[in-house]
Design an enzyme around this catalytic site. Structure first.
Site, short mmCIF file in Angstrom:
data_model
loop_
_atom_site.label_atom_id
_atom_site.label_comp_id
_atom_site.label_asym_id
_atom_site.label_seq_id
_atom_site.Cartn_x
_atom_site.Cartn_y
_atom_site.Cartn_z
CB SER A 153 37.15 34.33 42.31
OG SER A 153 36.94 35.70 42.12
CE LYS B 22 38.63 31.46 38.69
NZ LYS B 22 38.57 32.50 39.69
CE LYS C 82 34.17 37.19 42.41
NZ LYS C 82 33.57 38.25 41.60
P1 NAD Z 1 44.43 37.81 34.98
O1 NAD Z 1 44.69 36.49 34.39
O2 NAD Z 1 44.26 39.01 34.09
O3 NAD Z 1 45.62 38.18 36.00
C1 NAD Z 1 46.29 37.23 36.78
C2 NAD Z 1 47.73 37.66 36.94
O4 NAD Z 1 48.42 36.65 37.73
C3 NAD Z 1 48.51 37.77 35.62
O5 NAD Z 1 49.23 38.98 35.56
C4 NAD Z 1 49.45 36.57 35.64
O6 NAD Z 1 50.67 36.79 34.94
C5 NAD Z 1 49.69 36.43 37.14
N1 NAD Z 1 50.18 35.10 37.52
C6 NAD Z 1 49.74 33.90 37.09
N2 NAD Z 1 50.44 32.91 37.68
C7 NAD Z 1 51.33 33.52 38.49
C8 NAD Z 1 52.35 33.04 39.36
N3 NAD Z 1 52.58 31.72 39.52
N4 NAD Z 1 53.09 33.94 40.04
C9 NAD Z 1 52.89 35.27 39.89
N5 NAD Z 1 51.94 35.78 39.09
C10 NAD Z 1 51.18 34.91 38.40
O7 NAD Z 1 43.17 37.63 35.93
P2 NAD Z 1 42.18 38.78 36.50
O8 NAD Z 1 41.07 39.01 35.54
O9 NAD Z 1 43.00 39.92 37.00
O10 NAD Z 1 41.54 37.98 37.74
C11 NAD Z 1 42.28 37.72 38.92
C12 NAD Z 1 41.34 37.08 39.93
O11 NAD Z 1 40.26 38.00 40.22
C13 NAD Z 1 40.67 35.79 39.43
O12 NAD Z 1 40.56 34.89 40.50
C14 NAD Z 1 39.31 36.28 38.94
O13 NAD Z 1 38.35 35.23 38.98
C15 NAD Z 1 39.01 37.40 39.92
N6 NAD Z 1 38.14 38.47 39.40
C16 NAD Z 1 38.27 38.96 38.14
C17 NAD Z 1 37.43 40.00 37.70
C18 NAD Z 1 37.54 40.59 36.31
O14 NAD Z 1 36.64 41.36 35.92
N7 NAD Z 1 38.56 40.30 35.53
C19 NAD Z 1 36.47 40.53 38.57
C20 NAD Z 1 36.39 40.03 39.86
C21 NAD Z 1 37.22 39.00 40.27
#
Ligand code: NAD
Length: 300
Positions: free
Chosen positions: A100, A244, A175
């Site tokens: 997002s 965010k 979104k």
């Molecule tokens: P999260 O923090 O659980 O996962 C992010 C992943 O990215 C982690 O495994 C982290 O280690 C990895 N990461 C971070 N920096 C990195 C880098 N430089 N190189 C490689 N990997 C890296 O986040 P999430 O909850 O999975 O959300 C991911 C995205 O999806 C966000 O943008 C969030 O807003 C969106 N989103 C989340 C949800 C939810 O319910 N959690 C729902 C819809 C959308």
């Protein structure tokens, strides 16, 4: 199991990315993964994924690359870093950013990708961990029709409702609007339930009646019974990520001179929760500072 020819790279195996990546393996694609969290990578390797040492190496071996990362700054770093995607991707590779992020950010990245002969699609999702695990996410897609059609079968592995909104960035725009509502509704549901409980109404009674009335919302129906009532606040969708997303809405609105009264107030409530050390907890934990103020708990 059908074996698919398309090689898929996946960067960001977190709360959402992990179940999504697992579904891609189960659908028969060969998957190459990268994450700064080695434990997450190893979990996927055990299920059949290949590990890339860095994002450049992943890009060299992939036909399509999905990024599912916390925010735009990290997506930018993963794309443009010394060992990033742009350094390794062959011309014709399609990048699908499912994080997002701001529509204007996506348009900027898409322009850079196009100059390098790469395709670029924004495909943020809604539906939480449940939707990611069950492959039933709602996916909001922006990008050129031909490209979107090419990768549609891959998106079908991840989601059930796939909307091609329009040009690149338009998926992110929807979104941002959706998550503005989620944040505001979560703040409103929390305030309302603190009041109802303070008056002396049983939270379960309140929930049942409002679920069948005009005050209902996803924030209420999904978050009250599964998180607040059970006193379980492990994310889920974290307060940091919701903050965010509200920032994305506020910034996008500023670019367009659109006033955002409720969004700014909601963002401050999430800021307050972050200041209380709740940033990593689920968005429903926004109720905790209000409960503390009133000396009650909305629990069953
Ligand atoms: P999260 O923090 O659980 O996962 C992010 C992943 O990215 C982690 O495994 C982290 O280690 C990895 N990461 C971070 N920096 C990195 C880098 N430089 N190189 C490689 N990997 C890296 O986040 P999430 O909850 O999975 O959300 C991911 C995205 O999806 C966000 O943008 C969030 O807003 C969106 N989103 C989340 C949800 C939810 O319910 N959690 C729902 C819809 C959308």
């Amino acid at each position: 199991m059908e074996v698919r020819e398309m090689k898929v790279g996946f960067i960001g195996i977190g709360t959402m990315g992990k179940p999504m990546a697992i579904n891609i393996i189960r659908a028969g694609y060969s998957l190459i993964v990268n994450d700064v969290n080695e434990q997450a990578v190893q979990e996927l390797v055990k299920l059949g994924a290949k590990k890339a040492q860095n994002q450049c190496e992943l890009a060299q071996q992939s036909d399509v690359i999905i990024t599912m990362l916390p925010n735009g700054a990290i997506v930018e770093q993963v794309l443009m870093g010394e060992k990033g995607i742009f350094a390794g991707a062959k011309a014709g590779v399609c990048l699908i950013d499912m994080s997002s992020v701001a529509p204007s950010f996506t348009q900027k990245m898409a322009k850079l990708a196009t100059e390098k002969g790469l395709g670029y699609i924004d495909a943020p999702v809604s539906g939480g961990v449940k939707g990611a695990t069950e492959g039933t996410l709602t996916i909001m897609v922006g990008g050129e029709t031909e490209l979107v059609n090419q990768i549609h079968p891959l998106l079908e592995v991840l989601g059930k409702k796939i909307y091609h909104v329009g040009a690149v960035g338009s998926g992110d725009a929807v979104k941002v609007v959706n998550n503005l509502l989620l944040g505001v509704n979560m703040a409103a549901a929390s305030e309302a339930f603190v009041l109802g409980t303070k008056i002396g109404i049983n939270p379960q009674t309140l929930f049942e009646i409002i679920s069948a009335s005009s005050g209902n919302s996803y924030a209420l129906s999904a978050k009250m019974p599964n998180f607040v009532f059970k006193n379980k606040f492990a994310a889920g969708f974290s307060i940091d990520l919701q903050y965010k997303d509200l920032e994305l809405a506020v910034q996008t609105a500023k670019e367009l001179k659109v006033p955002m009264m409720l969004t700014n107030v909601a963002q401050q409530l999430f800021e307050q929760a972050r200041a209380n050390g709740l940033g990593k907890e689920d968005i429903s934990a926004i109720i905790k500072p209000l409960e503390e103020l009133m000396g009650i708990k909305v629990r069953i």
